[in-house]
Write a protein that holds these residues in place. Structure first.
Motif, PDB file in Angstrom:
ATOM      1  N   HIS A 124       0.766  -1.114  -0.130  1.00  0.00           N
ATOM      2  CA  HIS A 124      -0.233  -0.284   0.097  1.00  0.00           C
ATOM      3  C   HIS A 124       0.897   1.035   0.011  1.00  0.00           C
ATOM      4  CE1 HIS A 124      -3.905  -1.658   0.374  1.00  0.00           C
ATOM      5  NE2 HIS A 124      -3.402  -2.630   1.289  1.00  0.00           N
ATOM      6  N   LEU A 125       1.933   1.158   0.801  1.00  0.00           N
ATOM      7  CA  LEU A 125       2.786   2.391   0.783  1.00  0.00           C
ATOM      8  C   LEU A 125       3.438   2.599  -0.552  1.00  0.00           C
ATOM      9  CD1 LEU A 125       4.902   2.069   3.879  1.00  0.00           C
ATOM     10  CD2 LEU A 125       3.508   3.933   3.362  1.00  0.00           C
ATOM     11  N   GLN A 126       3.870   1.417  -1.096  1.00  0.00           N
ATOM     12  CA  GLN A 126       4.566   1.619  -2.666  1.00  0.00           C
ATOM     13  C   GLN A 126       3.514   2.125  -3.502  1.00  0.00           C
ATOM     14  OE1 GLN A 126       5.975  -2.224  -3.223  1.00  0.00           O
ATOM     15  NE2 GLN A 126       8.159  -1.649  -2.310  1.00  0.00           N
ATOM     16  N   SER A 127       2.140   1.834  -3.541  1.00  0.00           N
ATOM     17  CA  SER A 127       1.109   2.445  -4.352  1.00  0.00           C
ATOM     18  C   SER A 127       0.587   3.785  -3.866  1.00  0.00           C
ATOM     19  CB  SER A 127       0.114   1.421  -4.657  1.00  0.00           C
ATOM     20  OG  SER A 127      -0.707   1.251  -3.294  1.00  0.00           O
ATOM     21  N   LYS A 128       1.219   4.060  -2.847  1.00  0.00           N
ATOM     22  CA  LYS A 128       0.916   5.642  -2.232  1.00  0.00           C
ATOM     23  C   LYS A 128      -0.480   5.535  -1.843  1.00  0.00           C
ATOM     24  CE  LYS A 128       4.130   8.137  -4.984  1.00  0.00           C
ATOM     25  NZ  LYS A 128       5.317   8.390  -4.120  1.00  0.00           N
ATOM     26  N   ASP A 129      -1.141   4.379  -1.550  1.00  0.00           N
ATOM     27  CA  ASP A 129      -2.295   4.160  -0.638  1.00  0.00           C
ATOM     28  C   ASP A 129      -2.220   4.488   0.890  1.00  0.00           C
ATOM     29  OD1 ASP A 129      -5.006   3.618   0.473  1.00  0.00           O
ATOM     30  OD2 ASP A 129      -5.090   1.790  -0.852  1.00  0.00           O
ATOM     31  N   TYR A 130      -1.863   5.630   1.098  1.00  0.00           N
ATOM     32  CA  TYR A 130      -1.496   5.797   2.670  1.00  0.00           C
ATOM     33  C   TYR A 130      -2.660   5.381   3.816  1.00  0.00           C
ATOM     34  CZ  TYR A 130       2.370   8.228   0.406  1.00  0.00           C
ATOM     35  OH  TYR A 130       3.414   8.315  -0.503  1.00  0.00           O
ATOM     36  N   TYR A 131      -3.629   5.531   3.167  1.00  0.00           N
ATOM     37  CA  TYR A 131      -5.062   5.234   4.337  1.00  0.00           C
ATOM     38  C   TYR A 131      -4.982   3.751   4.457  1.00  0.00           C
ATOM     39  CZ  TYR A 131      -9.513   4.869   6.201  1.00  0.00           C
ATOM     40  OH  TYR A 131     -10.445   4.662   7.262  1.00  0.00           O
ATOM     41  N   ALA A 132      -5.054   3.262   3.474  1.00  0.00           N
ATOM     42  CA  ALA A 132      -4.858   1.579   3.814  1.00  0.00           C
ATOM     43  C   ALA A 132      -3.823   1.176   4.568  1.00  0.00           C
ATOM     44  CB  ALA A 132      -4.861   0.886   2.605  1.00  0.00           C
ATOM     45  N   SER A 133      -2.511   1.694   4.116  1.00  0.00           N
ATOM     46  CA  SER A 133      -1.354   1.312   4.706  1.00  0.00           C
ATOM     47  C   SER A 133      -1.334   1.880   6.187  1.00  0.00           C
ATOM     48  CB  SER A 133      -0.053   1.943   4.066  1.00  0.00           C
ATOM     49  OG  SER A 133       1.188   1.700   5.016  1.00  0.00           O
ATOM     50  N   GLY A 134      -2.008   2.836   6.851  1.00  0.00           N
ATOM     51  CA  GLY A 134      -1.960   3.238   8.012  1.00  0.00           C
ATOM     52  C   GLY A 134      -2.973   2.595   8.733  1.00  0.00           C
ATOM     53  N   GLN A 135      -4.143   2.038   8.086  1.00  0.00           N
ATOM     54  CA  GLN A 135      -4.878   1.167   8.935  1.00  0.00           C
ATOM     55  C   GLN A 135      -4.220  -0.126   9.369  1.00  0.00           C
ATOM     56  OE1 GLN A 135      -8.239   0.753   6.200  1.00  0.00           O
ATOM     57  NE2 GLN A 135      -9.499   1.129   8.170  1.00  0.00           N
ATOM     58  N   LEU A 136      -3.309  -0.710   8.368  1.00  0.00           N
ATOM     59  CA  LEU A 136      -2.661  -2.109   8.631  1.00  0.00           C
ATOM     60  C   LEU A 136      -1.504  -1.733   9.661  1.00  0.00           C
ATOM     61  CD1 LEU A 136      -2.604  -3.509   5.304  1.00  0.00           C
ATOM     62  CD2 LEU A 136      -3.873  -4.156   7.023  1.00  0.00           C
ATOM     63  N   LEU A 137      -1.125  -0.594   9.767  1.00  0.00           N
ATOM     64  CA  LEU A 137       0.036  -0.280  10.572  1.00  0.00           C
ATOM     65  C   LEU A 137      -0.439  -0.215  11.928  1.00  0.00           C
ATOM     66  CD1 LEU A 137       2.440   2.149   8.480  1.00  0.00           C
ATOM     67  CD2 LEU A 137       2.762  -0.122   9.177  1.00  0.00           C
ATOM     68  N   GLN A 138      -1.885   0.709  12.091  1.00  0.00           N
ATOM     69  CA  GLN A 138      -2.348   0.525  13.476  1.00  0.00           C
ATOM     70  C   GLN A 138      -2.652  -0.728  13.938  1.00  0.00           C
ATOM     71  OE1 GLN A 138      -5.761   3.014  12.746  1.00  0.00           O
ATOM     72  NE2 GLN A 138      -4.740   4.840  12.903  1.00  0.00           N
ATOM     73  N   THR A 139      -3.035  -1.828  13.089  1.00  0.00           N
ATOM     74  CA  THR A 139      -3.460  -3.047  13.625  1.00  0.00           C
ATOM     75  C   THR A 139      -2.013  -3.847  13.790  1.00  0.00           C
ATOM     76  OG1 THR A 139      -5.214  -3.110  12.078  1.00  0.00           O
ATOM     77  CG2 THR A 139      -4.069  -5.197  12.503  1.00  0.00           C
ATOM     78  N   LEU A 140      -0.875  -3.462  13.266  1.00  0.00           N
ATOM     79  CA  LEU A 140       0.088  -4.101  13.671  1.00  0.00           C
ATOM     80  C   LEU A 140       0.831  -3.497  15.143  1.00  0.00           C
ATOM     81  CD1 LEU A 140       2.069  -4.051  10.366  1.00  0.00           C
ATOM     82  CD2 LEU A 140       1.811  -6.039  11.706  1.00  0.00           C
TER      83      LEU A 140
END
Length: 189
Positions: A124-140
């Motif tokens: 998600h970070l590589q595709s610049k989808d920061y919102y989706a990446s942020g959700q997964l990082l919060q889960t981690l």
């Protein structure tokens, strides 16, 4: 003036809700009574907010009961099975898709789940989808030191803020079999 309320879903062990010297619940009705009394402990001594106990789900009895009043539950639903409720939390706020959530429910493999979440967050970070990446990082972040996705540390418990899902267990090593979900709402007028 209207009322505002926030819901909190609490993950507990049966031992967490028992008073000292209290016998283990032998049936779901007894467990619900204990959980209800435990939930009422969150009532503010100043009268506001009002704490409303909305319902409870038991892993051991695989039963759910709802007793909503002015507030409606966000996570619990009448007669829902334990695993179905966990799947709901794994997906929101846990951020897992249905396939990932079901796989984790079967395997309970935190390492495999963490690896998949890291891989997806990077994609998600590589595709610049920061919102989706942020959700997964919060889960981690929330998974650190926990055994279930979607549940934040109980130290974040408050009577205000936003709706939240919290792991309030004192002893995380107590394990599966005697866990319960208790949903409460805090009403502000």
């Amino acid at each position: 003036m209207g009322m505002h309320y926030v819901n909190k879903l609490l993950l507990l062990n049966e031992t967490d809700i028992m008073d000292k010297g209290q016998a283990t619940a032998t049936g779901f009705t007894d467990l619900w009574d204990q959980a209800y009394e435990y939930g009422k402990r969150y009532q503010s001594e100043y009268g506001s907010p009002i704490c409303s106990v909305l319902g409870c789900s038991s892993e051991r009895f695989d039963q759910t009961v709802l007793e909503p009043d002015y507030c409606q539950p966000n996570w619990l639903s009448e007669n829902a099975a334990w695993d179905d409720l966990l799947l709901k939390v794994f997906q929101y706020p846990g951020g897992l898709d249905e396939e990932m959530a079901r796989e984790f429910l079967q395997t309970k493999d935190i390492r495999a789940l963490t690896s998949k979440l890291e891989f997806r967050a990077q994609a998600h970070l590589q595709s610049k989808d920061y919102y989706a990446s942020g959700q997964l990082l919060q889960t981690l972040v929330a998974l650190q030191g926990r055994d279930l996705p979607g549940f934040r540390c109980g130290s974040f418990m408050s009577q205000g803020g936003e709706d939240d899902v919290l792991d309030m267990r004192f002893d995380k090593k107590f394990g599966a079999g005697r866990r319960l979900l208790l949903e409460v709402a805090f009403l502000w007028d």
